[in-house]
Design an enzyme around this catalytic site. Structure first.
Site, PDB file in Angstrom:
ATOM      1  N   LYS A  80     -13.352  -0.453   6.600  1.00 50.50           N
ATOM      2  CA  LYS A  80     -13.715  -1.405   5.591  1.00 50.50           C
ATOM      3  C   LYS A  80     -14.814  -2.143   5.980  1.00 50.50           C
ATOM      4  O   LYS A  80     -16.094  -2.248   5.616  1.00 50.50           O
ATOM      5  CB  LYS A  80     -12.759  -2.207   5.061  1.00 50.50           C
ATOM      6  CG  LYS A  80     -11.331  -1.533   4.763  1.00 50.50           C
ATOM      7  CD  LYS A  80     -11.285  -0.513   3.634  1.00 50.50           C
ATOM      8  CE  LYS A  80      -9.984   0.336   3.924  1.00 50.50           C
ATOM      9  NZ  LYS A  80      -9.514   0.991   2.671  1.00 50.50           N
ATOM     10  N   ALA A 114      -6.509  -4.532   7.547  1.00 54.15           N
ATOM     11  CA  ALA A 114      -7.388  -3.541   7.095  1.00 54.15           C
ATOM     12  C   ALA A 114      -8.905  -4.373   6.506  1.00 54.15           C
ATOM     13  O   ALA A 114      -9.830  -3.378   6.303  1.00 54.15           O
ATOM     14  CB  ALA A 114      -6.794  -2.456   6.126  1.00 54.15           C
ATOM     15  N   TRP A 143       0.857  -1.216  -0.240  1.00 52.37           N
ATOM     16  CA  TRP A 143       0.028  -0.064  -0.058  1.00 52.37           C
ATOM     17  C   TRP A 143       0.946   1.100  -0.002  1.00 52.37           C
ATOM     18  O   TRP A 143       1.726   1.215   0.836  1.00 52.37           O
ATOM     19  CB  TRP A 143      -0.716  -0.190   1.369  1.00 52.37           C
ATOM     20  CG  TRP A 143      -1.925   0.997   1.534  1.00 52.37           C
ATOM     21  CD1 TRP A 143      -2.757   1.332   0.342  1.00 52.37           C
ATOM     22  CD2 TRP A 143      -2.120   1.809   2.437  1.00 52.37           C
ATOM     23  NE1 TRP A 143      -3.363   2.291   1.177  1.00 52.37           N
ATOM     24  CE2 TRP A 143      -3.268   2.671   2.239  1.00 52.37           C
ATOM     25  CE3 TRP A 143      -1.682   1.838   3.722  1.00 52.37           C
ATOM     26  CZ2 TRP A 143      -3.804   3.554   2.994  1.00 52.37           C
ATOM     27  CZ3 TRP A 143      -2.262   2.759   4.717  1.00 52.37           C
ATOM     28  CH2 TRP A 143      -3.233   3.573   4.303  1.00 52.37           C
ATOM     29  N   ASP A 201      -0.569  -5.259   9.416  1.00 56.66           N
ATOM     30  CA  ASP A 201      -1.349  -4.559   8.765  1.00 56.66           C
ATOM     31  C   ASP A 201      -2.874  -5.191   8.400  1.00 56.66           C
ATOM     32  O   ASP A 201      -2.757  -5.789   7.620  1.00 56.66           O
ATOM     33  CB  ASP A 201      -0.777  -3.549   7.899  1.00 56.66           C
ATOM     34  CG  ASP A 201      -1.996  -2.443   7.221  1.00 56.66           C
ATOM     35  OD1 ASP A 201      -3.419  -2.566   7.768  1.00 56.66           O
ATOM     36  OD2 ASP A 201      -1.733  -1.999   6.464  1.00 56.66           O
TER      37      ASP A 201
HETATM   38  C1  PLP Z   1      -3.607  -2.041   3.362  1.00 52.61           C
HETATM   39  C2  PLP Z   1      -4.046  -0.907   4.165  1.00 52.61           C
HETATM   40  N1  PLP Z   1      -3.712  -0.553   5.411  1.00 52.61           N
HETATM   41  C3  PLP Z   1      -4.547   0.512   5.956  1.00 52.61           C
HETATM   42  C4  PLP Z   1      -5.333   1.090   5.581  1.00 52.61           C
HETATM   43  C5  PLP Z   1      -5.902   2.062   6.462  1.00 52.61           C
HETATM   44  O1  PLP Z   1      -7.456   2.612   6.326  1.00 52.61           O
HETATM   45  P1  PLP Z   1      -7.959   3.560   7.180  1.00 52.61           P
HETATM   46  O2  PLP Z   1      -7.006   4.609   7.663  1.00 52.61           O
HETATM   47  O3  PLP Z   1      -8.883   4.508   6.399  1.00 52.61           O
HETATM   48  O4  PLP Z   1      -8.625   2.853   8.455  1.00 52.61           O
HETATM   49  C6  PLP Z   1      -5.967   0.980   4.104  1.00 52.61           C
HETATM   50  C7  PLP Z   1      -7.022   1.634   3.470  1.00 52.61           C
HETATM   51  O5  PLP Z   1      -6.958   1.622   2.153  1.00 52.61           O
HETATM   52  C8  PLP Z   1      -5.111  -0.111   3.506  1.00 52.61           C
HETATM   53  O6  PLP Z   1      -5.464  -0.470   2.289  1.00 52.61           O
END
Ligand code: PLP
Length: 394
Positions: free
Chosen positions: A243, A210, A127, A208
């Site tokens: 999500k 998500a 990401w 991570d």
């Molecule tokens: C791999 C990954 N980690 C973390 C996040 C963090 O999402 P948020 O900060 O919106 O909770 C995302 C969001 O797109 C993601 O794709």
């Protein structure tokens, strides 16, 4: 002084969204954006979230500050959701954060405080916010091999060889499930091997997670995280509720630090509180309270799970439909990986030129590395996308 500021790099996905909005063609398909959309192209508020919010409006009597690391009840339900009983509760330090991004940021900062010369090992690709935040903090970043463009799967031998170079004091960033941007994931057996390699290096892991519930189901999606948490000596977990609860803008996330003894756990806990204090003081509460309300109430929890399952199943159906359609039209198994991938994204392995051609000729918008958001499709647009891909000079 503002004139001294430099231009910042443009966010590619936001730039793509602007191009999409400006495109007058009715047939346009948006596969770039990183949020879940239903068949009508809407990112809905989940039923259980609406009920929990209504309940909070009725019953909440104060909006005074909570604690620097958030409501302890939120931490408890999130530990149960993500870790089950894989790790003893006394080993887990926690801090609620603004979204999963906030958790990642705090994790990097904690590592920087404990190990200023740490290298953060990241999958290639990962990401884009991962390297971006690490570089902003002035931290070292190294890649480990991950995606095999030829097969659409994981280059597992390359991954293992690269991870063996991590050292004590480094951080190895692993995706808990539904790898973003590729959609390619490790088998549980491979997860165990990775856990054993990281343990041997003495490095700390950051998982991570998500997209729990978007891949193979709530528990299966947590399986890798549970193995890492129980096998590797020191583990951080950055979790997002954006999500799986559909509460993107509420900024709801949590960071766990799993220590091996009570003394280091207490120090990690105090550091997480300190870091929250320096960066934003108290974390957002509304989304966390909604999540807690849902997970603590059997009826709401079951309503949420049914909706999450329908979301997950819908994406799996689209994956199968697209893989079938592409097999038929290209007369090859080149895109069969689409049905094996899990989560909201898949990387198609198309060149930037083809990605541009698909946009110019067919109004199909995807990120330049050919990542598509499966949830940007519906049963009617899958054949349109498949025909556009099959007709491109790949
Ligand atoms: C791999 C990954 N980690 C973390 C996040 C963090 O999402 P948020 O900060 O919106 O909770 C995302 C969001 O797109 C993601 O794709």
């Amino acid at each position: 002084m503002f004139e001294a500021l430099q231009d910042q790099p443009k966010d590619k996905i936001l730039a793509l969204m602007a191009l999409y909005r400006a495109d007058p063609r009715d047939s346009k398909i948006d596969l770039g954006v990183g949020v879940y959309k239903n068949a009508q192209g809407i990112t809905p508020v989940m039923g259980a979230v609406k009920t929990a919010e209504a309940r909070l409006v009725q019953t909440q009597e104060s909006k005074s500050y909570v604690g620097l690391t958030g409501d302890p009840a939120f931490a408890d339900v999130m530990v149960e959701l993500i870790l089950g009983d894989a790790v003893a509760r006394e080993q887990i330090a926690h801090a609620a954060t603004p979204g999963g991004t906030g958790a990642i940021r705090q994790a990097f900062e904690l590592v920087k405080m404990a190990s200023p010369d740490a290298t953060i090992w990241m999958s290639n690709p990962t990401w884009p916010n991962h390297p971006s935040i690490a570089k902003y903090l002035g931290m070292n970043v190294a890649d480990y091999r991950y995606f095999d463009e030829a097969t659409g799967g994981v280059d597992f031998d390359g991954m293992c060889a690269d991870l063996k170079q991590a050292k004590r004091g480094d951080l190895v960033l692993l995706h808990g499930c539904c790898h973003n941007p590729t959609g390619a994931n490790l088998t549980l057996e491979q997860v165990c091997k990775v856990a054993s390699i990281v343990k041997t290096t003495g490095a700390t892991a950051l998982v991570d997670i998500a997209y729990q519930g978007f891949g193979d189901g709530l528990n299966d999606d947590a399986a890798a995280t549970r193995v890492y948490a129980s096998e590797i000596d020191e583990v951080l977990i950055a979790a997002s509720c954006s999500k799986n609860f559909g509460i993107y803008r509420e900024r709801t996330g949590i960071l766990f630090a799993i220590a091996r003894d009570a003394g280091t756990k207490d120090r990690a806990q105090a550091t997480l509180a300190y870091l929250n204090r320096q960066n934003f003081s108290f974390p957002p509460d509304h989304g966390a309270r909604v999540v807690t309300t849902i997970l603590e109430d059997a009826e709401l929890r079951s309503a949420w799970l049914s909706e999450l399952e329908a979301t997950r199943q819908g994406m799996l159906d689209l994956r199968t439909q697209l893989a079938d359609e592409l097999r038929r039209l290209t007369n090859s198994d080149r895109f069969d990986f689409l049905a094996v991938h899990r989560g909201m994204f898949s990387r198609l392995g198309l060149s930037p030129e083809i990605v541009e051609q698909l946009r110019d000729d067919h109004a199909v918008y995807m990120v330049g590395d050919s990542r598509i958001n499966i949830a940007g499709l519906n049963a009617q647009t899958v054949p349109v996308l498949a025909a556009a891909i099959a007709g491109a000079k790949i």
